[in-house]
Design an enzyme around this catalytic site. Sequence first.
Site, mmCIF file in Angstrom:
data_model
loop_
_atom_site.group_PDB
_atom_site.id
_atom_site.type_symbol
_atom_site.label_atom_id
_atom_site.label_comp_id
_atom_site.label_asym_id
_atom_site.label_seq_id
_atom_site.Cartn_x
_atom_site.Cartn_y
_atom_site.Cartn_z
ATOM 1 C CG HIS A 64 32.139 -43.413 0.213
ATOM 2 N ND1 HIS A 64 31.810 -43.139 -1.251
ATOM 3 C CD2 HIS A 64 33.224 -42.555 0.382
ATOM 4 C CE1 HIS A 64 32.502 -42.374 -1.746
ATOM 5 N NE2 HIS A 64 33.230 -41.928 -0.913
ATOM 6 C CD GLU A 65 34.482 -41.284 3.945
ATOM 7 O OE1 GLU A 65 35.817 -41.206 3.916
ATOM 8 O OE2 GLU A 65 33.745 -40.315 3.102
ATOM 9 C CG HIS A 68 37.977 -43.398 0.588
ATOM 10 N ND1 HIS A 68 38.379 -43.372 -0.893
ATOM 11 C CD2 HIS A 68 36.800 -42.546 0.508
ATOM 12 C CE1 HIS A 68 37.326 -42.646 -1.565
ATOM 13 N NE2 HIS A 68 36.402 -42.122 -0.586
HETATM 14 ZN ZN LIG Z 1 35.098 -40.641 -0.910
#
Ligand SMILES: [Zn+2]
Length: 326
Positions: A64-65, A68
């Site tokens: 998830h990170e 980004h």
């Molecule tokens: Zn996030």
Amino acid sequence: VIRLFRVRGIPVRVDYGWLLIFGLISWSLASGYFPRVTPDLSPAAYWGRALAAAVLLFVSVLLHELSHALVALRHDIAVSGITLHVFGGVSELENDPTTPRAEFLIAIVGPLTSFAIAGVCWALGRALASGPAWAFAVTGYLALVNVLVGAFNLVPGFPLDGGRILRSVLWAWRGRVAWATRWASRAGSAFAGLLVALGMIRALGGDLVSGLWLVMVGMFLHQAAQSSEALARVRARLEPLRVEEIMTPVRDLDGARAGTAPVGADQVVGPRDSAWLAFLKVSRHAGGHVAVVDGGRLVGMLRRRDFEHVASPDSTRRAAAARRAA
Ligand SMILES: [Zn+2]
């Protein structure tokens, strides 16, 4: 903080607090979830499964990170690291996105990644449904937590991903990033207050551990929302100003200070640079000051208190802390 490894040059770190959460998650899986869905196995078998599931949860949060961070890199924003902490994770972008579109894309890819992982786990679980029971249990757990991670992050309160999406939409609508940040941060504070209230109700109702946990998450989010609001306020005040308007000129410095001008591009600004750029450098620098150099000559210094004449000391302090944390 423990440094683990690098992905595309981005250092991945784990906060010590995360180890505690990792232990708690493994313990709750080994003593609760797995005995319930796959009964009659040995404790060692449950612990093996629990640890595997907890590691995969860790990988999910990391992906998830990472999503980004990779989208930020595509928009030419440097990423100084990814840190997994007690309340999840954070991708440390060195600068804010410069357009609402970039902000929107960097924010939304995180929840989308979590939902995609959930989808893959769910499909794998279906494919393995007739296979070993543990595989079904692990994929089912991962599908559920990734849906929860994605949904929680979509809550439209800054600094959650949903809050960043809200900010990008407000920003695109009115064209004013500081105003957009203020409202997205207020939404974040409101949501944080709601979490604290819910947590207290739960705790008073007898569910002490998860109640206090919600209170802590709420307080963490509140703190983060307040910091980003302070940062937005300081930015709005500083962006129209130039360094020479707020610096302490060299004639007002005592000789000793003027003689020990700091070196290095990250500790030097020009007199006509934006005061906001200078603030970012001052915040990042442990000494709390930068030199103002014009044509190779020291013309002044900028210290944190020079900014306090422009923005309030309280918001300056909060904003500086927010920059250091980010
Ligand atoms: Zn996030």
